[in-house]
Design a protein around this motif. Structure first.
Motif, PDB file in Angstrom:
ATOM      1  N   LEU A 164       2.627   4.743   1.050  1.00 23.03           N
ATOM      2  CA  LEU A 164       3.219   5.406   2.101  1.00 23.03           C
ATOM      3  C   LEU A 164       2.439   6.537   2.400  1.00 23.03           C
ATOM      4  O   LEU A 164       1.965   7.208   2.487  1.00 23.03           O
ATOM      5  N   PRO A 165       1.897   7.030   4.336  1.00 23.08           N
ATOM      6  CA  PRO A 165       1.620   7.559   4.780  1.00 23.08           C
ATOM      7  C   PRO A 165       2.714   9.095   4.958  1.00 23.08           C
ATOM      8  O   PRO A 165       3.236   8.575   3.664  1.00 23.08           O
ATOM      9  N   GLU A 166       1.932   9.758   4.683  1.00 14.96           N
ATOM     10  CA  GLU A 166       2.905  11.412   4.137  1.00 14.96           C
ATOM     11  C   GLU A 166       4.116  11.568   5.082  1.00 14.96           C
ATOM     12  O   GLU A 166       4.529  12.025   4.947  1.00 14.96           O
ATOM     13  N   ASP A 167       3.921  10.934   6.327  1.00 15.82           N
ATOM     14  CA  ASP A 167       5.001  11.215   8.031  1.00 15.82           C
ATOM     15  C   ASP A 167       5.739   9.673   7.073  1.00 15.82           C
ATOM     16  O   ASP A 167       6.898   9.800   8.462  1.00 15.82           O
ATOM     17  N   GLU A 168       5.742   8.619   6.385  1.00 18.62           N
ATOM     18  CA  GLU A 168       7.025   7.935   5.987  1.00 18.62           C
ATOM     19  C   GLU A 168       7.420   8.231   4.844  1.00 18.62           C
ATOM     20  O   GLU A 168       6.427   7.929   4.182  1.00 18.62           O
TER      21      GLU A 168
ATOM     22  N   GLU B  39       1.073  -1.565   0.189  1.00 13.68           N
ATOM     23  CA  GLU B  39      -0.065   0.226   0.124  1.00 13.68           C
ATOM     24  C   GLU B  39       0.660   1.506  -0.514  1.00 13.68           C
ATOM     25  O   GLU B  39       1.996   1.228   0.249  1.00 13.68           O
TER      26      GLU B  39
ATOM     27  N   LYS C   1      10.140   4.246   9.627  1.00  9.13           N
ATOM     28  CA  LYS C   1       9.291   3.824  10.448  1.00  9.13           C
ATOM     29  C   LYS C   1       9.161   2.002  10.388  1.00  9.13           C
ATOM     30  O   LYS C   1       9.172   1.452  11.714  1.00  9.13           O
TER      31      LYS C   1
END
Length: 211
Positions: A18-22, A16, A105
């Motif tokens: 990645l989140p914005e902070d990763e 999936e 992370k």
């Protein structure tokens, strides 16, 4: 890197986006030849056939001239070549289907040729890491997990630390420049673990605030 076999992945090697902070710090895959040697024991197999070949030639040389006895070892040489081709082919398939990822992370491991799965190992769930480096610079970076997390050795092999059956340790196997990868992991894990985790609680649940 190109992964034409996995075009459905929003990010190569990850199931999936990645989140914005990763963000990704490093990606790689095993070296085919190193994986064949370390996981499939290519050198041991070739050594076994070499012993058989010498034994057959030695036995035959007691009955026929040495130059003729040498031909008696040919079937074992051909068998060794076939075994080598099979092991290298299996290692190549595994290497091609594998993508190791380090983000800020977690460690992500997309593994499996026939049955593909992705292991997500947050840094906060990794107790220790061990690195084994070869003279070529290739090596293995393995992870000891915290808590009661258990992984199947058979399901994750060869992406595991060898001979650790009781408590499977997932590992980045046969990767080039393993020392540098270990540094990237150590820096990212230290930063992630030392980052304060803020948990919001309801004022009602706080005894002091409730007074």
């Amino acid at each position: 890197m190109h992964h034409d076999d996995f075009k459905f992945e929003p990010v190569p090697g990850l199931p999936e986006a990645l989140p914005e902070d990763e963000h990704i710090l490093w990606q790689g895959r095993p070296s085919t030849m190193r994986l064949a040697r370390e996981a499939w024991k290519l050198n041991w197999v070739l050594g076994y056939f070499a012993i058989l070949t010498l034994w057959r030639i030695g036995v035959s040389s007691t009955q026929v001239p040495l130059n003729e006895a040498a031909w008696h070892g040919l079937p074992f040489v051909l068998a060794a070549g076939l075994a080598m081709a099979i092991l290298i082919a299996m290692a190549a398939v595994q290497a091609r289907s594998t993508v190791y990822t380090l983000t800020n992370k977690r460690v992500a491991m997309r593994i499996g040729a026939a049955l593909t799965m992705t292991l997500n190992l947050p840094y906060v769930c990794i107790a220790n890491a061990a690195v084994q480096e070869r003279r070529s610079g290739h090596g293995t970076l393995s992870f000891e997990l915290t808590g009661d997390t258990r992984l199947s050795y058979l399901m994750t092999w060869p992406h595991t630390r060898p001979w650790h059956f009781a408590r499977t340790q997932p590992a980045l196997r046969a990767i080039p420049n393993v020392a540098r990868v270990a540094e990237i992991f150590a820096d990212a894990a230290e930063t992630r673990v030392s980052t304060p985790q803020v948990t919001r609680i309801s004022p009602v649940a706080d005894p002091i605030a409730a007074e």
